[in-house]
Design a protein around this motif. Structure first.
Motif, short mmCIF file in Angstrom:
data_model
loop_
_atom_site.label_atom_id
_atom_site.label_comp_id
_atom_site.label_asym_id
_atom_site.label_seq_id
_atom_site.Cartn_x
_atom_site.Cartn_y
_atom_site.Cartn_z
N GLY A 1 -6.20 5.43 -0.75
CA GLY A 1 -7.20 4.36 -0.92
C GLY A 1 -7.48 3.99 -2.36
N THR B 1 -4.87 1.10 -3.22
CA THR B 1 -4.70 -0.13 -2.43
C THR B 1 -4.97 -1.37 -3.28
OG1 THR B 1 -6.94 0.16 -1.56
CG2 THR B 1 -5.14 0.86 -0.13
N PRO C 1 -0.04 -0.35 -0.09
CA PRO C 1 -0.81 -0.10 1.15
C PRO C 1 -1.03 1.39 1.39
CG PRO C 1 1.41 -0.92 1.65
CD PRO C 1 1.27 -0.94 0.17
N ASP C 2 -2.18 1.75 2.00
CA ASP C 2 -2.39 3.14 2.40
C ASP C 2 -1.71 3.35 3.75
OD1 ASP C 2 -4.10 1.95 4.21
OD2 ASP C 2 -5.93 2.85 3.44
N ARG D 1 -3.45 4.47 6.79
CA ARG D 1 -4.21 4.32 8.02
C ARG D 1 -5.21 3.17 8.08
NH1 ARG D 1 -3.07 9.42 6.84
NH2 ARG D 1 -1.93 10.62 8.40
N SER D 2 -5.34 2.36 7.04
CA SER D 2 -6.27 1.24 7.14
C SER D 2 -5.78 0.30 8.23
CB SER D 2 -6.38 0.49 5.81
OG SER D 2 -7.21 1.18 4.93
N ILE E 1 1.82 9.56 -4.15
CA ILE E 1 3.19 9.78 -4.63
C ILE E 1 3.58 8.67 -5.60
CG2 ILE E 1 3.93 11.08 -2.60
CD1 ILE E 1 4.77 8.54 -1.25
N THR F 1 -9.46 8.72 0.64
CA THR F 1 -8.64 9.51 1.55
C THR F 1 -9.30 9.64 2.92
OG1 THR F 1 -7.69 11.70 1.99
CG2 THR F 1 -9.57 11.64 0.51
N LEU G 1 -8.80 12.20 4.66
CA LEU G 1 -8.90 13.66 4.82
C LEU G 1 -8.35 14.11 6.18
CD1 LEU G 1 -12.30 14.88 3.26
CD2 LEU G 1 -10.02 15.04 2.29
N THR G 2 -7.14 13.66 6.47
CA THR G 2 -6.54 14.05 7.75
C THR G 2 -5.28 14.90 7.58
OG1 THR G 2 -5.47 11.89 7.79
CG2 THR G 2 -7.37 12.14 9.20
N VAL G 3 -4.69 14.87 6.38
CA VAL G 3 -3.43 15.60 6.20
C VAL G 3 -3.72 17.01 5.65
CG1 VAL G 3 -1.18 15.60 5.05
CG2 VAL G 3 -2.16 13.44 5.82
N LEU H 1 -14.14 4.00 1.80
CA LEU H 1 -14.64 2.91 2.65
C LEU H 1 -15.44 3.47 3.83
CD1 LEU H 1 -11.66 0.37 2.80
CD2 LEU H 1 -13.78 0.20 1.49
N ASP H 2 -15.01 4.63 4.33
CA ASP H 2 -15.72 5.20 5.49
C ASP H 2 -15.99 6.69 5.29
OD1 ASP H 2 -13.00 5.70 5.62
OD2 ASP H 2 -12.68 4.44 7.38
N GLY I 1 -17.84 2.50 0.12
CA GLY I 1 -17.50 1.16 -0.37
C GLY I 1 -16.16 1.21 -1.06
N ASP I 2 -15.81 0.09 -1.67
CA ASP I 2 -14.55 0.01 -2.40
C ASP I 2 -14.62 0.92 -3.63
OD1 ASP I 2 -12.10 -1.14 -3.55
OD2 ASP I 2 -13.51 -2.06 -4.95
P1 CNA Z 1 -4.89 7.34 4.50
O1 CNA Z 1 -4.84 8.26 5.64
O2 CNA Z 1 -4.16 6.05 4.60
O3 CNA Z 1 -6.43 7.06 4.17
C1 CNA Z 1 -6.83 6.17 3.16
C2 CNA Z 1 -8.35 6.19 3.09
O4 CNA Z 1 -8.74 5.40 1.98
C3 CNA Z 1 -9.06 5.63 4.33
O5 CNA Z 1 -10.15 6.44 4.66
C4 CNA Z 1 -9.52 4.25 3.86
O6 CNA Z 1 -10.72 3.83 4.49
C5 CNA Z 1 -9.75 4.49 2.40
N1 CNA Z 1 -9.59 3.31 1.56
C6 CNA Z 1 -8.64 2.34 1.64
N2 CNA Z 1 -8.81 1.44 0.65
C7 CNA Z 1 -9.92 1.84 -0.03
C8 CNA Z 1 -10.61 1.31 -1.16
N3 CNA Z 1 -10.22 0.19 -1.78
N4 CNA Z 1 -11.71 1.97 -1.60
C9 CNA Z 1 -12.13 3.10 -1.00
N5 CNA Z 1 -11.51 3.65 0.07
C10 CNA Z 1 -10.41 3.03 0.53
O7 CNA Z 1 -4.35 8.05 3.15
P2 CNA Z 1 -4.50 9.58 2.70
O8 CNA Z 1 -4.18 9.60 1.26
O9 CNA Z 1 -5.74 10.20 3.17
O10 CNA Z 1 -3.31 10.25 3.53
C11 CNA Z 1 -2.48 11.12 2.97
C12 CNA Z 1 -1.05 10.60 2.84
C13 CNA Z 1 -0.94 9.16 2.46
C14 CNA Z 1 -0.37 11.31 1.73
O11 CNA Z 1 0.64 12.09 2.22
C15 CNA Z 1 0.19 10.25 0.77
O12 CNA Z 1 1.40 10.63 0.23
C16 CNA Z 1 0.30 9.06 1.60
N6 CNA Z 1 0.36 7.74 0.94
C17 CNA Z 1 0.35 7.62 -0.41
C18 CNA Z 1 0.39 6.36 -0.99
C19 CNA Z 1 0.39 6.26 -2.49
O13 CNA Z 1 0.95 7.11 -3.17
N7 CNA Z 1 -0.27 5.23 -3.05
C20 CNA Z 1 0.42 5.21 -0.19
C21 CNA Z 1 0.43 5.37 1.22
C22 CNA Z 1 0.40 6.64 1.76
#
Ligand code: CNA
Length: 277
Positions: free
Chosen positions: A36, A39, A44-45, A47-48, A119, A209, A211-213, A234-235, A251-252
């Motif tokens: 997050g 983003t 892109p993340d 799970r959004s 990553i 994050t 917080l699921t992994v 965000l949540d 929030g963001d």
């Molecule tokens: P996730 O499971 O996709 O969760 C992302 C979290 O961030 C969610 O709770 C969203 O609500 C929150 N979020 C999204 N945008 C915002 C924002 N602008 N402001 C605040 N909160 C926001 O991702 P996690 O990192 O928890 O999951 C772990 C995985 C994702 C790891 O193994 C990573 O390697 C993997 N990943 C990494 C990238 C990267 O390197 N940028 C991209 C996509 C996935």
């Protein structure tokens, strides 16, 4: 414990966190980050809803979304990962102001360690030195053979990713991938040797994050009760909110970080650091 008043902080909000950060009690700050925080850089993340990678993977014809990062599936069919890797090429993205906040914490001699699941190497690109970052899930910074671990040249890998043609090891013919940790692979030993430091923390920020992994998600529990845990997301996620000194700043993350830095009187410095990236 929910409902009890804070014991370390004066209030469970931006003001309370800023006041604590300026006090002598707050010397060791830790960060846990997830997708997050990147983003707003355009990555892109997972799970959004709507925008997350898992939502947009239909085009890759995967049996299930996580397969794209599954080592056994990769052996069978590396094409989906290579397709995704092209979209995620870190050199195409600029660090966000949240990444610069980590650098600012370091500049203020507060940052002990930034644990990231990301990553994309944007923490490094924001100027944080390697000894302040644990890339728990590896990164795109290096590539190697999945069979004999022989390193693979970055320039050649770039070409393979650009063409969407999986690279092969010159020594054994095995498939090559970036040194990111797939499902089914172990985390780097540096992660396990460094996480106990969290027990000494005075403040823990958890940002962007779900917080699921595991095991990453579980390390926020290592912070002692005297260490406020501040979630900027965000949540609401994990068990955040269950301790008297947990703070949920929902929030963001870029917006919340700016608000916090404004309260700290650090906003101009933050914007200047970001402008340098
Ligand atoms: P996730 O499971 O996709 O969760 C992302 C979290 O961030 C969610 O709770 C969203 O609500 C929150 N979020 C999204 N945008 C915002 C924002 N602008 N402001 C605040 N909160 C926001 O991702 P996690 O990192 O928890 O999951 C772990 C995985 C994702 C790891 O193994 C990573 O390697 C993997 N990943 C990494 C990238 C990267 O390197 N940028 C991209 C996509 C996935």
């Amino acid at each position: 414990m929910t409902g009890e008043g804070p014991s370390v902080l004066k209030s469970r909000d931006v003001k309370g966190v800023a006041e604590y950060m300026k006090s002598d009690q707050c010397r060791k700050v830790f960060v846990m980050a997830g997708a997050g925080i990147s983003t707003s850089a355009g990555i892109p993340d997972f799970r959004s809803p709507e925008t997350g990678l898992y939502h947009n993977l239909q085009r890759l014809n995967l049996p299930y979304a996580e397969a794209v990062f599954d080592i056994d599936y990769f052996r069978e069919n590396p094409i989906p990962f290579y397709t995704l890797a092209k979209d995620m090429d870190p050199s195409k993205f600029r660090p966000t102001i949240t990444h610069s906040f980590f650098k600012l914490l370091d500049k203020k001699s507060l940052l002990k360690m930034c644990f990231t699941q990301n990553i994309d190497t944007l923490e490094r690109r924001a100027g944080l030195s390697g000894d302040k970052i644990i890339e728990a899930h590896g990164s795109f910074a290096a590539n190697s053979c999945i069979d004999c671990q022989e390193p693979y040249e970055e320039e050649k890998m770039k070409i393979a990713v650009e063409k969407g043609e999986p690279a092969r090891c010159a020594s054994c013919g095995g498939l090559v991938k970036p040194e990111i940790v797939f499902f089914g692979e172990g985390l780097p030993s540096s992660f396990f040797s460094t996480v106990p430091q969290l027990r000494t923390g005075d403040l823990l920020f958890i940002l962007g994050t779900s917080l699921t992994v595991m095991p990453f998600a579980g390390i926020c529990k290592l912070a002692p009760p005297s260490c406020p845990r501040v979630l900027i997301n965000l949540d609401a996620v994990g068990d955040l909110g269950s301790r008297p000194d947990d703070v949920l700043l929902l929030g963001d993350c870029d917006g919340v970080v700016r608000e916090l830095c404004k309260e700290l009187g650090w906003l101009e410095e933050l914007e200047d650091l970001w402008a340098e990236t």
